[in-house]
Write an enzyme that holds these catalytic residues in place. Structure first.
Site, mmCIF file in Angstrom:
data_model
loop_
_atom_site.group_PDB
_atom_site.id
_atom_site.type_symbol
_atom_site.label_atom_id
_atom_site.label_comp_id
_atom_site.label_asym_id
_atom_site.label_seq_id
_atom_site.Cartn_x
_atom_site.Cartn_y
_atom_site.Cartn_z
ATOM 1 N N HIS A 268 0.446 70.242 58.594
ATOM 2 C CA HIS A 268 0.677 71.526 59.287
ATOM 3 C C HIS A 268 1.684 71.241 60.400
ATOM 4 O O HIS A 268 2.804 70.820 60.129
ATOM 5 C CB HIS A 268 -0.682 72.037 59.777
ATOM 6 C CG HIS A 268 -0.721 73.442 60.271
ATOM 7 N ND1 HIS A 268 0.345 74.296 60.196
ATOM 8 C CD2 HIS A 268 -1.732 74.168 60.867
ATOM 9 C CE1 HIS A 268 0.013 75.467 60.710
ATOM 10 N NE2 HIS A 268 -1.249 75.416 61.134
ATOM 11 N N HIS A 307 6.441 74.369 51.124
ATOM 12 C CA HIS A 307 5.649 75.314 51.905
ATOM 13 C C HIS A 307 4.735 76.072 50.960
ATOM 14 O O HIS A 307 5.133 76.384 49.840
ATOM 15 C CB HIS A 307 6.569 76.290 52.651
ATOM 16 C CG HIS A 307 5.888 76.950 53.794
ATOM 17 N ND1 HIS A 307 5.117 78.067 53.639
ATOM 18 C CD2 HIS A 307 5.830 76.613 55.098
ATOM 19 C CE1 HIS A 307 4.628 78.395 54.806
ATOM 20 N NE2 HIS A 307 5.031 77.536 55.717
ATOM 21 N N ASP A 363 9.964 72.621 60.080
ATOM 22 C CA ASP A 363 9.802 71.328 60.743
ATOM 23 C C ASP A 363 10.917 70.344 60.435
ATOM 24 O O ASP A 363 11.036 69.318 61.096
ATOM 25 C CB ASP A 363 8.457 70.693 60.337
ATOM 26 C CG ASP A 363 7.304 71.546 60.796
ATOM 27 O OD1 ASP A 363 7.290 71.893 61.980
ATOM 28 O OD2 ASP A 363 6.445 71.889 59.976
HETATM 29 C C1 LIG Z 1 3.431 72.202 53.002
HETATM 30 C C2 LIG Z 1 2.596 71.647 51.844
HETATM 31 C C3 LIG Z 1 1.249 71.100 52.409
HETATM 32 C C4 LIG Z 1 2.309 72.780 50.833
HETATM 33 O O1 LIG Z 1 1.433 72.285 49.884
HETATM 34 P P1 LIG Z 1 0.989 73.119 48.586
HETATM 35 O O2 LIG Z 1 1.372 74.535 48.663
HETATM 36 O O3 LIG Z 1 -0.461 72.817 48.416
HETATM 37 O O4 LIG Z 1 1.854 72.489 47.444
HETATM 38 P P2 LIG Z 1 1.371 71.387 46.416
HETATM 39 O O5 LIG Z 1 0.791 70.214 47.152
HETATM 40 O O6 LIG Z 1 0.527 72.078 45.382
HETATM 41 O O7 LIG Z 1 2.747 70.934 45.780
HETATM 42 C C5 LIG Z 1 3.226 71.363 44.528
HETATM 43 C C6 LIG Z 1 3.986 70.207 43.914
HETATM 44 O O8 LIG Z 1 5.094 69.837 44.766
HETATM 45 C C7 LIG Z 1 4.938 68.494 45.227
HETATM 46 N N1 LIG Z 1 5.278 68.495 46.648
HETATM 47 C C8 LIG Z 1 4.910 69.410 47.582
HETATM 48 N N2 LIG Z 1 5.470 69.112 48.766
HETATM 49 C C9 LIG Z 1 6.194 67.990 48.582
HETATM 50 C C10 LIG Z 1 6.978 67.214 49.424
HETATM 51 N N3 LIG Z 1 7.131 67.533 50.717
HETATM 52 N N4 LIG Z 1 7.574 66.118 48.919
HETATM 53 C C11 LIG Z 1 7.431 65.794 47.620
HETATM 54 N N5 LIG Z 1 6.693 66.502 46.741
HETATM 55 C C12 LIG Z 1 6.078 67.593 47.228
HETATM 56 C C13 LIG Z 1 3.470 68.150 45.015
HETATM 57 O O9 LIG Z 1 3.268 66.756 44.858
HETATM 58 C C14 LIG Z 1 3.188 68.931 43.747
HETATM 59 O O10 LIG Z 1 3.767 68.224 42.670
HETATM 60 P P3 LIG Z 1 3.013 68.151 41.220
HETATM 61 O O11 LIG Z 1 3.001 69.574 40.748
HETATM 62 O O12 LIG Z 1 3.862 67.238 40.408
HETATM 63 O O13 LIG Z 1 1.647 67.598 41.502
HETATM 64 C C15 LIG Z 1 3.344 70.504 51.102
HETATM 65 O O14 LIG Z 1 4.549 70.994 50.552
HETATM 66 C C16 LIG Z 1 3.616 69.307 52.007
HETATM 67 O O15 LIG Z 1 2.726 68.443 52.149
HETATM 68 N N6 LIG Z 1 4.824 69.223 52.624
HETATM 69 C C17 LIG Z 1 5.142 68.137 53.545
HETATM 70 C C18 LIG Z 1 4.517 68.403 54.899
HETATM 71 C C19 LIG Z 1 5.232 69.517 55.647
HETATM 72 O O16 LIG Z 1 6.443 69.534 55.760
HETATM 73 N N7 LIG Z 1 4.414 70.426 56.198
HETATM 74 C C20 LIG Z 1 4.931 71.513 57.067
HETATM 75 C C21 LIG Z 1 4.697 72.852 56.489
HETATM 76 S S1 LIG Z 1 5.468 74.083 57.507
#
Ligand SMILES: CC(C)(COP(=O)(O)OP(=O)(O)OC[C@H]1O[C@@H](n2cnc3c(N)ncnc32)[C@H](O)[C@@H]1OP(=O)(O)O)[C@@H](O)C(=O)NCCC(=O)NCCS
Length: 437
Positions: A268, A307, A363
């Site tokens: 987050h 996101h 971010d």
């Molecule tokens: C923001 C976040 C938690 C959203 O998660 P989510 O909606 O649950 O998305 P998922 O985890 O289901 O991701 C979907 C797919 O994309 C991949 N993915 C998501 N974010 C990724 C990232 N930053 N880098 C690489 N792969 C990523 C996941 O591994 C998943 O791949 P798969 O389908 O092969 O398993 C996630 O994108 C993340 O952890 N980002 C990095 C942290 C970040 O920048 N957070 C700030 C948000 S404002």
């Protein structure tokens, strides 16, 4: 017009149910009537991480993730970032309308009256180790304000709620600055109410022996824009925490501390700190392809990318990229910018990221600006928490005044042992990783 209902047939017994649809939504409680036997509990929905469940009605923030739209109270974020101050936006979020000149003057005056911290709060901060994480100090100190303002627990009284919301918005920059000065071992700087909200924050952070701190206006404006962009984001993890904790009628200080704790996590608000650490680890532009391969192999995530809601672009990231230009004109370019720009370019053209709709989020660039402004990565999430306090409080006020809301209490699907007889200590067998013989 087509009938606004949903017909469900239960194939276990052939029974059909017709449920009303409102706002493209059915009420989960309407499913409870779906039973095979009269003493069944009734049908529930299973939705870990609330992927498709609305927990409230809200008139505060609207996001269309596919189109990259973010609006506070109907106003596009781009227009607010261009024309408003953060305090004007905080007023809008909490009161629902933009203030008139007179209303804004009163609001700013009221906020300024509450910027100081009780001296006991200073003593509390002094108890933390010199290397305590600023976010841990921030969370604890916000929570401790509840001991100074016990009347805040009277959450059903609108005047008390308003007074304590103003206190919180006014005091979070002071707490943040004290946490920062504590890490450096510098004496705390008291608020200077001649200054604007961002200038006063900069003064509390960076004033040394000079009698009055003179903030660079371009940097103060960039900070205010960052505050506007971070002020609210509808039902995210921390807003949901604010509502859940607040739904038990806990006071706004401990509820805000809980929301800030949710923000702390690297998935987050902690992501901006993680982005800077990632850019450090990458080190130079020629290491990027190798790094991207480890991301694609699932060994790590590209921080600042992806996101839950935005699947096209994050409108805040676009505004931040522009604000970065104004900051770098004053501070000189942050060398990490080249790595970030190249990383984004490669990721945007790579099938892995395209297929998963992963784009740079707020971010990704905010950390680079914060660092150029002179902040250490450890305090980035605290900088996020300052303006988000207005959003959390707007969500909290809406929740408290919503007659449909009650204490938040999800259901579960029980997967544990159904029932078993107690085993005396001497008859128990050691099992699992923690077992010792
Ligand atoms: C923001 C976040 C938690 C959203 O998660 P989510 O909606 O649950 O998305 P998922 O985890 O289901 O991701 C979907 C797919 O994309 C991949 N993915 C998501 N974010 C990724 C990232 N930053 N880098 C690489 N792969 C990523 C996941 O591994 C998943 O791949 P798969 O389908 O092969 O398993 C996630 O994108 C993340 O952890 N980002 C990095 C942290 C970040 O920048 N957070 C700030 C948000 S404002």
């Amino acid at each position: 017009m087509a009938e606004q209902t949903l017909t469900i047939t239960d194939n276990r017994n052939g029974k059909t149910y017709t449920l009303p649809i409102q706002n493209d939504t059915i009420r989960a409680m309407d499913l409870r009537q779906i039973k095979v036997n009269p003493d069944d509990f009734g049908m529930m929905t299973y939705d870990p991480a609330f992927m498709n469940t609305a927990s409230c009605r809200s008139a505060i923030t609207y996001i269309d993730g596919d189109k990259g739209i973010l609006r506070y109270r109907g106003y596009p974020i781009e227009q607010l970032a261009e024309n408003c101050t953060y305090l004007e936006v905080a007023y809008l979020l909490i009161n629902g309308e933009l203030p008139t000149k007179c209303e804004l003057d009163d609001w700013v005056k009221e906020i300024k009256m509450h910027t100081m911290l009780h001296e006991n709060t200073k003593k509390l901060l002094e108890g933390f180790r010199h290397d305590a994480h600023p976010m841990s100090m921030f969370i604890s100190t916000v929570s401790a304000l509840s001991t100074i303002y016990p009347e805040a627990k009277n959450v059903l009284d609108p005047a008390t709620r308003r007074r304590n919301m103003i206190r919180l918005i006014a005091k979070v920059p002071t707490i943040a600055a004290y946490c920062y000065r504590h890490s450096l071992g510098y004496p705390y700087v008291y608020p200077d109410n001649d200054l604007s909200f961002p200038e006063n924050f900069m003064s509390m952070l960076w004033k040394m022996m000079e009698p009055k701190y003179a903030a660079n206006p371009a940097l103060a404006r960039a900070l205010d824009i960052l505050f506007i962009l971070h002020a609210d984001h509808e039902q995210n993890c921390s807003a949901n925490t604010m509502r859940a904790v607040g739904s038990s009628q806990a006071d706004p200080y401990v509820s805000t501390a809980a929301a800030a704790a949710a923000l702390y996590g690297p998935l987050h608000g902690g992501a901006n700190e993680a982005v800077l650490r990632m850019l450090d680890e990458i080190g130079s532009v020629d290491h990027i392809p190798e790094y991207i391969e480890t991301v694609k192999a699932g060994k790590r995530k590209l921080m600042g990318f992806g996101h839950r809601i935005y699947k096209n672009f994050d409108p805040r990231a676009k505004i931040i990229r522009e604000a970065a230009g104004a900051v770098f004109e004053v501070t000189g370019k942050n060398p990490k910018l080249d790595i970030a720009i190249e990383l984004e370019r490669i990721a945007l053209n790579d099938e892995y990221f395209i297929k998963r709709k992963l784009y740079a989020n707020v971010d990704f660039y905010s950390g680079i600006i914060y660092q150029a402004l002179g902040f250490d990565p450890a305090i980035f999430t605290v900088l996020f928490a300052i303006p988000r306090t207005a959003g959390w409080l707007a969500q909290w006020e809406e929740m408290i005044t919503d007659p449909e809301q009650k204490i938040a209490r999800p259901r579960q699907i029980f997967t544990g042992h159904w029932i078993r007889d107690f085993v005396p200590m001497e008859a128990r067998q050691a099992k699992g990783a923690g077992a010792t013989t």
